[in-house]
Design a protein around this motif. Structure first.
Motif, PDB file in Angstrom:
ATOM      1  N   TYR A 209      30.079  30.206  87.709  1.00 26.11           N
ATOM      2  CA  TYR A 209      28.880  30.598  88.095  1.00 26.11           C
ATOM      3  C   TYR A 209      28.051  29.309  88.471  1.00 26.11           C
ATOM      4  O   TYR A 209      28.159  28.205  87.545  1.00 26.11           O
ATOM      5  N   THR A 210      27.187  29.262  89.622  1.00 26.43           N
ATOM      6  CA  THR A 210      26.709  27.875  89.992  1.00 26.43           C
ATOM      7  C   THR A 210      25.160  28.397  90.542  1.00 26.43           C
ATOM      8  O   THR A 210      24.922  29.446  91.281  1.00 26.43           O
ATOM      9  N   GLU A 211      24.113  27.547  90.111  1.00 22.14           N
ATOM     10  CA  GLU A 211      22.900  27.765  90.512  1.00 22.14           C
ATOM     11  C   GLU A 211      22.627  26.887  91.936  1.00 22.14           C
ATOM     12  O   GLU A 211      21.606  27.299  92.551  1.00 22.14           O
ATOM     13  N   THR A 212      23.425  26.194  92.466  1.00 22.00           N
ATOM     14  CA  THR A 212      23.228  25.304  93.636  1.00 22.00           C
ATOM     15  C   THR A 212      23.654  26.335  94.716  1.00 22.00           C
ATOM     16  O   THR A 212      23.069  25.562  95.690  1.00 22.00           O
ATOM     17  N   LYS A 213      24.066  27.302  94.645  1.00 22.12           N
ATOM     18  CA  LYS A 213      24.401  28.212  95.964  1.00 22.12           C
ATOM     19  C   LYS A 213      23.887  29.597  96.021  1.00 22.12           C
ATOM     20  O   LYS A 213      24.019  30.349  95.066  1.00 22.12           O
ATOM     21  N   GLU A 214      23.034  29.935  96.925  1.00 19.14           N
ATOM     22  CA  GLU A 214      22.624  31.369  97.105  1.00 19.14           C
ATOM     23  C   GLU A 214      23.729  32.540  97.546  1.00 19.14           C
ATOM     24  O   GLU A 214      24.649  31.671  98.076  1.00 19.14           O
ATOM     25  N   LYS A 215      23.492  33.624  97.317  1.00 23.93           N
ATOM     26  CA  LYS A 215      24.425  34.602  97.905  1.00 23.93           C
ATOM     27  C   LYS A 215      25.797  33.959  97.379  1.00 23.93           C
ATOM     28  O   LYS A 215      26.789  34.036  98.031  1.00 23.93           O
ATOM     29  N   LEU A 216      25.831  34.057  96.054  1.00 21.58           N
ATOM     30  CA  LEU A 216      27.241  33.638  95.758  1.00 21.58           C
ATOM     31  C   LEU A 216      28.289  34.532  95.536  1.00 21.58           C
ATOM     32  O   LEU A 216      28.321  35.874  95.535  1.00 21.58           O
ATOM     33  N   ALA A 217      29.482  34.174  96.030  1.00 26.03           N
ATOM     34  CA  ALA A 217      30.811  35.108  96.405  1.00 26.03           C
ATOM     35  C   ALA A 217      31.247  35.129  94.820  1.00 26.03           C
ATOM     36  O   ALA A 217      30.921  34.568  93.851  1.00 26.03           O
ATOM     37  N   PRO A 218      32.042  36.407  94.722  1.00 29.18           N
ATOM     38  CA  PRO A 218      32.489  36.728  93.162  1.00 29.18           C
ATOM     39  C   PRO A 218      33.161  35.517  92.723  1.00 29.18           C
ATOM     40  O   PRO A 218      33.770  34.817  93.229  1.00 29.18           O
ATOM     41  N   VAL A 219      32.988  35.143  91.463  1.00 28.97           N
ATOM     42  CA  VAL A 219      33.575  34.238  90.841  1.00 28.97           C
ATOM     43  C   VAL A 219      35.042  34.313  90.429  1.00 28.97           C
ATOM     44  O   VAL A 219      35.484  35.385  90.079  1.00 28.97           O
ATOM     45  N   LEU A 220      35.899  33.393  90.726  1.00 26.69           N
ATOM     46  CA  LEU A 220      37.314  33.497  90.523  1.00 26.69           C
ATOM     47  C   LEU A 220      37.849  33.432  89.377  1.00 26.69           C
ATOM     48  O   LEU A 220      38.882  33.696  88.663  1.00 26.69           O
ATOM     49  N   GLY A 221      37.050  32.235  88.589  1.00 30.36           N
ATOM     50  CA  GLY A 221      37.731  31.822  87.256  1.00 30.36           C
ATOM     51  C   GLY A 221      39.259  30.884  87.553  1.00 30.36           C
ATOM     52  O   GLY A 221      39.482  31.071  88.638  1.00 30.36           O
ATOM     53  N   ILE A 222      39.647  30.678  86.455  1.00 35.65           N
ATOM     54  CA  ILE A 222      41.142  30.009  86.533  1.00 35.65           C
ATOM     55  C   ILE A 222      42.063  30.973  87.015  1.00 35.65           C
ATOM     56  O   ILE A 222      43.017  30.403  87.724  1.00 35.65           O
ATOM     57  N   ASP A 223      42.259  32.237  86.699  1.00 31.88           N
ATOM     58  CA  ASP A 223      43.046  33.328  87.173  1.00 31.88           C
ATOM     59  C   ASP A 223      43.066  33.322  88.670  1.00 31.88           C
ATOM     60  O   ASP A 223      44.148  33.201  89.440  1.00 31.88           O
ATOM     61  N   GLY A 224      41.863  33.369  89.333  1.00 34.01           N
ATOM     62  CA  GLY A 224      41.592  33.567  90.593  1.00 34.01           C
ATOM     63  C   GLY A 224      42.159  32.182  91.403  1.00 34.01           C
ATOM     64  O   GLY A 224      42.873  32.321  92.452  1.00 34.01           O
ATOM     65  N   ILE A 225      41.684  31.345  90.984  1.00 36.35           N
ATOM     66  CA  ILE A 225      41.954  30.125  91.509  1.00 36.35           C
ATOM     67  C   ILE A 225      43.873  30.108  91.567  1.00 36.35           C
ATOM     68  O   ILE A 225      44.294  29.426  92.624  1.00 36.35           O
ATOM     69  N   ARG A 226      44.286  30.148  90.339  1.00 35.50           N
ATOM     70  CA  ARG A 226      45.577  30.115  90.309  1.00 35.50           C
ATOM     71  C   ARG A 226      46.498  30.991  91.151  1.00 35.50           C
ATOM     72  O   ARG A 226      47.306  30.641  91.894  1.00 35.50           O
ATOM     73  N   ASP A 227      45.897  32.145  91.355  1.00 37.07           N
ATOM     74  CA  ASP A 227      46.492  33.050  92.156  1.00 37.07           C
ATOM     75  C   ASP A 227      46.439  32.569  93.770  1.00 37.07           C
ATOM     76  O   ASP A 227      47.557  33.021  94.417  1.00 37.07           O
ATOM     77  N   ILE A 228      45.358  32.269  94.006  1.00 44.55           N
ATOM     78  CA  ILE A 228      45.351  31.642  95.393  1.00 44.55           C
ATOM     79  C   ILE A 228      46.108  30.613  95.691  1.00 44.55           C
ATOM     80  O   ILE A 228      47.033  30.386  96.785  1.00 44.55           O
ATOM     81  N   SER A 229      46.008  29.647  94.804  1.00 38.64           N
ATOM     82  CA  SER A 229      47.142  28.406  94.863  1.00 38.64           C
ATOM     83  C   SER A 229      48.622  28.941  94.962  1.00 38.64           C
ATOM     84  O   SER A 229      49.462  28.515  95.658  1.00 38.64           O
ATOM     85  N   TYR A 230      48.905  30.065  94.178  1.00 34.53           N
ATOM     86  CA  TYR A 230      50.305  30.520  94.091  1.00 34.53           C
ATOM     87  C   TYR A 230      50.612  31.171  95.376  1.00 34.53           C
ATOM     88  O   TYR A 230      51.761  31.019  96.100  1.00 34.53           O
TER      89      TYR A 230
END
Length: 210
Positions: free
Chosen positions: A126-147
């Motif tokens: 989560y970050t407050e620097t961006k409005e209309k934030l897309a769903p948070v990925l977490g480490i699992d989401g980042i890893r899955d996209i990298s894979y």
């Protein structure tokens, strides 16, 4: 690979943020001023451009493709609702750096055949620097996209973005499979921006985009 994204909510001015991260060794800066006029962004670029030339640092503008061409900066970062990367490449030419935002592997795949230089994969947290934030990925989401990128032989560099803190970097590199990180608040809100930038660079590998 460290990209710094300017933060208009910080108590430190955007100009001082940029000069601070350059002094700290960061050579890749994205000017993100969503609510600013073109004239306000021009003033920032004018104030830091000589320092960028002296240090070999380069600037990307968030979204403003035509302005990036006018100001002759290094390139642009494009969100999912911004100008298509193919059109931006036609405007900016072959030498410009073009980055795109991706929240899913489908986002990655949709532009993987285009002439782009990197993906910003996020938001990691989560970050407050961006409005209309897309769903948070977490480490699992980042890893899955990298894979999925690796499995499909998409070799374009990708950085984790969105709420990244210093303590997250090693895990994002080792578990998340990214090439680097894009950081905003963790540096812009630091008491000592120069020192904070140096701490990030200590734990990040260098790449051709540094």
């Amino acid at each position: 690979m460290l990209q710094f994204i300017t933060n208009t909510k910080s108590k430190t001015s955007v100009i001082d943020q940029i000069l601070g991260v350059i002094e700290g060794g960061c050579r890749w800066i994205q000017i993100r001023m969503k609510e600013a006029s073109d004239e306000e962004i021009k003033k920032v670029v004018d104030a830091v451009k000589q320092k960028c030339i002296e240090t070999g640092s380069f600037l990307l503008l968030n979204d403003r493709v035509e302005l990036a061409k006018e100001l002759n900066v290094g390139g642009v970062h494009l969100g999912k609702e911004d100008m298509p990367a193919s059109k931006a490449r036609m405007i900016l030419g072959p030498a410009a750096v073009i980055g795109v935002t991706a929240n899913t592997f489908a986002d990655v795949a949709a532009v993987s055949k285009l002439d782009i230089d990197y993906y910003g994969i996020g938001p990691y947290a989560y970050t407050e620097t961006k409005e209309k934030l897309a769903p948070v990925l977490g480490i699992d989401g980042i890893r899955d996209i990298s894979y999925e990128m690796s499995k499909n032989e998409i070799l374009i560099p990708h950085v984790a973005v969105g709420g990244v803190k210093l303590d997250d970097v090693r895990m994002l590199l080792e578990v998340g499979g990214v090439n680097g990180v894009a950081v905003s608040s963790a540096i812009a809100d630091a008491e000592d921006i120069v020192a904070a930038t140096k701490e990030f660079l200590k734990v990040l590998p260098k790449t051709d985009l540094d």
